[in-house]
Design a protein around this motif. Structure first.
Motif, short mmCIF file in Angstrom:
data_model
loop_
_atom_site.label_atom_id
_atom_site.label_comp_id
_atom_site.label_asym_id
_atom_site.label_seq_id
_atom_site.Cartn_x
_atom_site.Cartn_y
_atom_site.Cartn_z
N LEU A 110 -46.46 -24.20 -43.27
CA LEU A 110 -46.50 -25.66 -43.23
C LEU A 110 -46.32 -26.36 -44.58
O LEU A 110 -45.61 -27.36 -44.65
N PRO A 111 -46.91 -25.86 -45.68
CA PRO A 111 -46.68 -26.55 -46.97
C PRO A 111 -45.20 -26.60 -47.34
O PRO A 111 -44.67 -27.66 -47.68
N LEU A 112 -44.53 -25.44 -47.24
CA LEU A 112 -43.09 -25.37 -47.53
C LEU A 112 -42.33 -26.33 -46.63
O LEU A 112 -41.43 -27.07 -47.07
N ASN A 113 -42.70 -26.35 -45.35
CA ASN A 113 -42.04 -27.21 -44.39
C ASN A 113 -42.16 -28.67 -44.78
O ASN A 113 -41.19 -29.43 -44.71
N ARG A 114 -43.37 -29.05 -45.22
CA ARG A 114 -43.59 -30.45 -45.58
C ARG A 114 -42.79 -30.83 -46.83
O ARG A 114 -42.18 -31.90 -46.88
N VAL A 115 -42.77 -29.92 -47.82
CA VAL A 115 -42.04 -30.21 -49.06
C VAL A 115 -40.55 -30.39 -48.76
O VAL A 115 -39.93 -31.39 -49.13
N LEU A 116 -39.98 -29.42 -48.02
CA LEU A 116 -38.55 -29.50 -47.70
C LEU A 116 -38.24 -30.74 -46.88
O LEU A 116 -37.23 -31.43 -47.11
N GLY A 117 -39.11 -31.03 -45.93
CA GLY A 117 -38.92 -32.20 -45.08
C GLY A 117 -38.89 -33.48 -45.92
O GLY A 117 -38.05 -34.37 -45.69
N LEU B 69 -30.91 -24.45 -44.35
CA LEU B 69 -31.98 -25.44 -44.54
C LEU B 69 -32.56 -25.86 -43.18
O LEU B 69 -33.78 -25.93 -43.00
N ALA B 70 -31.67 -26.09 -42.22
CA ALA B 70 -32.12 -26.46 -40.87
C ALA B 70 -32.96 -25.34 -40.27
O ALA B 70 -34.00 -25.58 -39.66
N LEU B 71 -32.51 -24.09 -40.46
CA LEU B 71 -33.25 -22.94 -39.93
C LEU B 71 -34.65 -22.86 -40.55
O LEU B 71 -35.63 -22.59 -39.86
N VAL B 72 -34.70 -23.10 -41.86
CA VAL B 72 -36.00 -23.05 -42.54
C VAL B 72 -36.89 -24.17 -42.01
O VAL B 72 -38.06 -23.96 -41.71
N LEU B 73 -36.31 -25.37 -41.84
CA LEU B 73 -37.10 -26.50 -41.34
C LEU B 73 -37.68 -26.19 -39.96
O LEU B 73 -38.83 -26.52 -39.67
N VAL B 74 -36.88 -25.56 -39.10
CA VAL B 74 -37.35 -25.28 -37.74
C VAL B 74 -38.35 -24.12 -37.72
O VAL B 74 -39.41 -24.21 -37.11
N THR B 75 -38.03 -23.05 -38.41
CA THR B 75 -38.86 -21.84 -38.26
C THR B 75 -40.15 -21.90 -39.07
O THR B 75 -41.09 -21.18 -38.76
N THR B 76 -40.22 -22.78 -40.08
CA THR B 76 -41.47 -22.87 -40.83
C THR B 76 -42.38 -23.97 -40.28
O THR B 76 -43.50 -24.12 -40.73
N GLY B 77 -41.87 -24.72 -39.33
CA GLY B 77 -42.66 -25.82 -38.75
C GLY B 77 -43.80 -25.31 -37.88
O GLY B 77 -43.93 -24.10 -37.67
#
Lengths: 217, 356
Positions: free
Chosen positions: A49-56, A33-41
């Motif tokens: 960015l949309p995925l990043n915002r939803v997960l965030g 999850l952390a990797l996804v948050l960092v790499t999709t930012g």
């Protein structure tokens, strides 16, 4: 009636089981999850960015709910997953759900702190994105991730004691029933000492490991 | 080896930039980082790009391996437009174009050996081949005894050697150097530059380097472009650009000291010829054009006594003498500079020396 030491041992094992089982899930879900948050930012290697915002937002919502309330609110969900809302396994569900976003945010910070120059160097040498995750981001952030996981474990021990109060078993349960409800100061003190030792041990081990992994000199 | 380079220089350019431009979206509107960049880099040469910070050097070198995508124009390597490459082709291109960095960018969690092995590992090269190649390269850069050290245990110069080994591990034919010596002390800078020159000669590698230090260009480059505010303001062989800098930015980068006058001399100078003839201050320049050598005996004989050398120096760049002499010479009321015709490239009367 079993002796204090037997009850204590039993409670300790329950706590270790709760923490052990939850922490495995926390690691297995929180790190990706952390990797996804960092790499999709923004500027990330898998920018989305949309995925990043939803997960965030999901992470933020979960993190903003106090553990005690989360635990109660999750009871139907817990029953659905483990079939009961009582006991060690029932505590694993809210513990995992509370600690995963917590750990993910800490690991995210460590991953974000990896020098962008290293990612650039990896790209320049012909690394594909998955290579960058495996050979740059994870190894470089490893000391920080280990440190963050140590903090998460200690926080989980705290939360597990709270879970004990609603019948999850473990050290918290023991202290609550004997120490609080029966005014048995001896049990209370013993549990406190065991908890202090446990936390100290985890913190010491985590620090040592993080220091050993840190080759930055 | 040298003649090998010269022959190839006659062929088509190795790298060619055509009408290259880069625009960033800035907070206060778009920022033009690069504009109308046209240049050709020959195979096997060491090509320098110099400019002050913010001139666009970094953006420019990063377009050569597409770490940065240009907004306009083309980057052609061996005639191929690299903007058209798909992901897999881009990875292949980057294996042909090595790069080293100002801050080395070595993986701190990996040993020297693992750092150099990484590009091969991700390319799926067999372990035995990796071992052979990494050992060979660590030998080449003189770090055979540092295999198991971590980057934090190395000096700056050693780190850059690891960076060079890592950049060369795929046998590239281009090496990009992004301010590769700017974080190093003078001694390490010299040794890294010597290594770059050696590699360039030995493997016929095309080297493109960016720097803000004229000394680096002077030391190793064959040709240079001067970049200012995203545009090329001057380009040519290093001796030409250094010998006769046409643009103010080039002069600034060369150092005002070469143009200015020593303070005590300045104080004794007047611009009008005094009624009573005294001495005059002459600036004699050698630009390297026409391969003129400073012939001191001929100069003194042409000028006649007294000839006092107040300040001066001559350097040799690519076999061309380059420098200036400040001479205090006797003024006999005639055209003094004309006497040095054929002995220097520029002669100028800077003023008349007031007797002390």
């Amino acid at each position: 009636m079993s002796s204090l030491s037997e009850r204590l041992l039993h409670a300790l094992l329950d706590t270790l089981l709760m923490i052990g089982a939850s922490s495995l899930v926390v690691l297995a879900v929180g790190l990706p999850l952390a990797l996804v948050l960092v790499t999709t930012g923004p500027g990330g290697i898998f920018q989305a960015l949309p995925l990043n915002r939803v997960l965030g937002s999901v992470v933020n919502v979960l993190r903003s709910i106090p553990f005690l309330i989360l635990m109660v609110a999750l009871i139907p969900f817990t029953r659905l997953i483990v079939g009961t809302s009582y006991g060690v396994w029932a505590a694993v569900v809210p513990l995992t759900l509370a600690a995963t976003p917590f750990f993910a945010r800490i690991a995210e910070v460590s991953l974000r702190e990896v020098d962008h120059g290293l990612v650039e160097a990896a790209q320049a040498m012909g690394c594909q994105r998955r290579h960058i995750v495996w050979n740059v981001l994870l190894p470089e952030a490893r000391p920080g991730i280990v440190g963050g996981f140590t903090i998460t474990l200690v926080t989980m021990i705290n939360s597990s004691a709270m879970a004990g109060a609603i019948g999850a078993g473990g050290l918290g349960d023991l202290a609550y029933r004997y120490g609080y409800q029966r005014f048995d100061t001896q049990v209370m003190l013993t549990v406190i000492i065991v908890l202090v030792l446990l936390v100290t041990l985890i913190q010491f081990g985590g620090d040592r490991l993080a220091r050993w992994l840190n080759k930055r000199g | 080896m040298v003649s090998f380079n010269r022959n190839l220089a006659l062929e088509a350019p190795h790298i060619r930039l055509q009408g290259l431009g880069k625009t960033y979206a800035g907070g206060a509107g778009p920022v033009e980082a690069l504009q109308d960049i046209d240049l050709s880099i020959r195979r096997g040469e060491i090509f320098g790009i110099i400019g002050r910070s913010g001139a666009g050097k970094s953006s420019l070198i990063r377009t050569l391996n597409r770490l940065e995508s240009p907004s306009r124009g083309q980057v052609l390597i061996d005639g191929e437009d690299i903007a058209a490459l798909d992901a897999a082709q881009l990875v292949r291109l980057r294996r042909r174009v090595g790069m080293i960095f100002q801050h080395f960018n070595l993986m701190s969690a990996k040993t020297v050996w693992q750092n150099v092995a990484l590009p091969l590992k991700v390319a799926g090269v067999a372990p035995a081949r990796v071992r052979e190649r990494v050992d060979e390269l660590l030998g080449l850069v003189g770090l055979q005894d540092k295999h198991d050290a971590y980057p934090a245990q190395l000096s700056g110069g050693q780190k850059q050697r690891v960076g060079i080994a890592r950049a060369l591990v795929h046998r590239p034919d281009v090496l990009l150097c992004d301010e590769a010596t700017s974080a190093l002390d003078p001694e390490s800078t010299q040794s890294i530059l010597a290594l770059l020159r050696d590699i360039n000669r030995r493997f016929g590698l095309t080297v493109v380097l960016i720097t803000h230090e004229m000394a680096v260009i002077r030391e190793v480059c064959d040709r240079v472009v001067v970049l200012d505010k995203g545009r090329i303001v001057e380009q040519g062989a290093v001796w030409e650009v250094f010998g006769d800098p046409a643009h103010p930015v080039t002069r600034t980068l060369l150092g005002e000291r070469e143009r200015g006058l020593p303070e005590d001399v300045q104080g004794r100078l007047q611009s009008r010829r005094p009624a009573e003839p005294g001495d005059l201050l002459l600036e004699v320049r050698f630009t390297g054009a026409g391969r003129r050598e400073p012939d001191l005996l001929a100069i003194t004989q042409a000028l006649g006594a007294p000839v006092i050398l107040l300040q001066g120096g001559v350097e040799r760049i690519q076999g061309h003498a380059h420098g200036r002499l400040l001479l205090q010479v006797g003024d006999d009321g005639e055209d003094v500079p004309a006497r040095l015709h054929g002995l220097a490239d520029h002669v100028e009367v800077l003023g008349y020396v007031v007797p002390v």
